[in-house]
Design a protein around this motif. Sequence first.
Motif, short mmCIF file in Angstrom:
data_model
loop_
_atom_site.label_atom_id
_atom_site.label_comp_id
_atom_site.label_asym_id
_atom_site.label_seq_id
_atom_site.Cartn_x
_atom_site.Cartn_y
_atom_site.Cartn_z
N ASP A 81 0.62 -0.69 0.08
CA ASP A 81 -0.01 0.03 -0.34
C ASP A 81 1.16 1.01 -0.08
N GLY A 82 0.10 2.59 -0.02
CA GLY A 82 1.10 3.54 -0.68
C GLY A 82 0.48 4.69 -1.45
N PRO A 83 0.49 5.60 -1.31
CA PRO A 83 0.83 6.35 -3.02
C PRO A 83 1.66 5.78 -4.46
N ARG A 84 2.71 5.57 -3.77
CA ARG A 84 3.26 4.67 -5.29
C ARG A 84 3.45 3.32 -5.27
N GLY A 85 2.31 2.74 -4.44
CA GLY A 85 2.08 1.22 -3.88
C GLY A 85 1.21 0.60 -5.16
N LEU A 86 1.15 -0.50 -5.12
CA LEU A 86 0.18 -1.56 -5.81
C LEU A 86 -1.13 -1.04 -5.89
N SER A 87 -2.25 -0.35 -7.30
CA SER A 87 -4.32 -0.24 -6.89
C SER A 87 -4.07 -1.43 -7.89
N VAL A 88 -5.29 -1.41 -7.79
CA VAL A 88 -6.27 -2.65 -8.29
C VAL A 88 -6.10 -1.82 -10.07
N GLY A 89 -6.12 -3.18 -10.93
CA GLY A 89 -6.13 -2.88 -12.11
C GLY A 89 -4.96 -2.53 -12.69
N ASP A 90 -3.62 -2.08 -11.59
CA ASP A 90 -1.99 -2.62 -12.54
C ASP A 90 -1.56 -4.13 -12.96
N ILE A 91 -0.87 -3.18 -13.67
CA ILE A 91 0.05 -5.08 -14.54
C ILE A 91 1.54 -4.98 -13.97
N VAL A 92 1.10 -5.56 -12.91
CA VAL A 92 2.87 -6.21 -12.62
C VAL A 92 3.61 -6.72 -14.33
N THR A 93 5.11 -6.64 -14.21
CA THR A 93 5.69 -6.70 -15.40
C THR A 93 6.92 -7.35 -15.24
N GLY A 94 7.26 -6.98 -13.61
CA GLY A 94 8.59 -7.75 -13.55
C GLY A 94 8.81 -6.87 -11.46
N THR A 138 16.09 -9.21 5.02
CA THR A 138 15.60 -8.42 4.02
C THR A 138 16.09 -7.93 2.94
N ARG A 139 14.77 -7.48 1.56
CA ARG A 139 15.17 -7.37 0.45
C ARG A 139 14.18 -5.84 -0.13
N PHE A 140 15.39 -5.54 -0.81
CA PHE A 140 14.82 -3.89 -1.11
C PHE A 140 14.64 -4.96 -3.24
N ILE A 141 13.35 -4.24 -2.99
CA ILE A 141 12.76 -4.47 -4.43
C ILE A 141 11.89 -3.33 -5.91
N ARG A 142 12.53 -3.38 -6.40
CA ARG A 142 11.67 -2.85 -7.10
C ARG A 142 10.73 -3.12 -7.94
N VAL A 143 9.06 -2.81 -7.88
CA VAL A 143 8.42 -3.41 -8.21
C VAL A 143 8.01 -2.73 -9.52
N THR A 144 8.21 -2.79 -11.19
CA THR A 144 7.70 -2.65 -12.10
C THR A 144 6.40 -3.30 -12.54
N HIS A 145 5.06 -1.79 -12.39
CA HIS A 145 3.22 -1.90 -12.40
C HIS A 145 2.71 -0.89 -13.14
N LEU A 146 2.80 -1.69 -14.49
CA LEU A 146 1.96 -0.26 -15.36
C LEU A 146 0.68 0.37 -15.00
N PRO A 147 0.08 1.76 -14.99
CA PRO A 147 0.39 2.91 -15.60
C PRO A 147 2.33 3.54 -14.50
N SER A 148 1.93 3.45 -13.42
CA SER A 148 2.75 3.56 -12.74
C SER A 148 3.83 3.83 -12.21
N PRO A 149 4.58 5.21 -11.38
CA PRO A 149 6.43 4.18 -11.23
C PRO A 149 6.39 2.79 -10.27
N ASN A 150 7.19 2.87 -10.75
CA ASN A 150 7.77 1.55 -10.03
C ASN A 150 7.66 2.10 -8.21
N MET A 151 7.30 1.20 -7.91
CA MET A 151 6.59 0.34 -5.94
C MET A 151 7.94 0.33 -5.66
N LEU A 152 8.63 0.75 -4.49
CA LEU A 152 9.58 0.29 -3.64
C LEU A 152 9.94 -0.46 -2.74
N PHE A 153 9.79 -1.14 -2.20
CA PHE A 153 9.55 -2.39 -1.34
C PHE A 153 10.20 -2.65 -0.84
#
Length: 261
Positions: free
Chosen positions: A5-18, A137-152
Motif C-alpha cells: 500500500d502507499g501513494p506509489r504502491g500497487l493499485s487494483v488494475g495495475d499490470i505487474v511486469t517485473g 530483508t530485501r529492497f525490491i523494485r516492482v514495475t507496474h504499469l502505468p505508475s512508477p516503480n513501487m519500492l518495497f
Amino acid sequence: GSAADGPRGLSVGDIVTGLEDCPVRGVEDWTSCLSHLTHTPQTGYCVPVTSLQPSWAHGRPFKRLDGTMDCCSNNSLTDLCFSYIKPQGRNSREREFACMPVRKMVTGTVTCRSDADCATHTAAASVCVTPSLENQTRFIRVTHLPSPNMLFVGYPPHLQYAVSLTNFVPRFGFLHRDLPIFLETFLKYVVSLSGALAVVNSVPCFALDGQWMLNALLEATLVTVVTDRQKRELIGFFLLLAGSALLAANVALGLWMVTAR
C-alpha cells in the motif's frame, strides 16, 4: 494497510511486469521471482560517479543487533543506507556507507553485483551501490504499469501474501476482475462435490445405486458358484448391511469430529 500500500504502491488494475530484473508474465513468474530474490544476495544498482557523488549524504555507520550496518538514523521514509567500494580505493576493497534518497538512486539504473557489471552495462564511470539492510530483508523494485516503480523494503514473503494477482485482464469495464477466479473456484467445487456424490452413491448400501450395482455384480459372478438364488440374495443382503453400517459409521464419525472442534 498491506505491505504494497502507499501513494506509489500497487493499485487494483495495475499490470505487474517485473520484480527487479526478473520479468513477470503471470502469477507463476511472480511467485518464482519473489522466491529467487529471497534466496539470493541483495541486488546492487549502477550509479554514475560524476553525477551523483556531490549529492551523496555520508552518514555515520553503526551496527545493528544482527551485525549488519546502517547509516540512516533518522528513520526517513525516503532515504536508505547504501554501501559501496570507494572508487579511489578499489584495491583495498574498503566499503563506505552513505544515506541517500532511495528513489533518486535507483530510478532508471541497471542492476549489478559488482563494479565490473557496471563497467559492462554503462559507458560512464559508475559504482555499484547496494542497500545495506537487515538479514533476510530485501529492497525490491516492482514495475507496474502505468505508475512508477513501487519500492518495497521488507521480507519478500510479506509482499507475496499481501498482493493478490490474476493472469486475466477484463476486456470490458463492467466485468469484475475476479470473475475468472470466481468461475474457476465454482467449477472446482462442482467437480469435487459431483465426484464425492458419485463415490458415495456407489457404496453398497440400501436405497443407493450401489445396491443395484452389487446385485448385478453378484448375478454376474456367483451364478456358477452359488446356484441357489435365495443364497445369492442372502449374501447380497449381508454385504448391503455391512456397507450401510460402514457408511453410517463414517457419517457419525464426521459429525463427531466437526462438533468436537
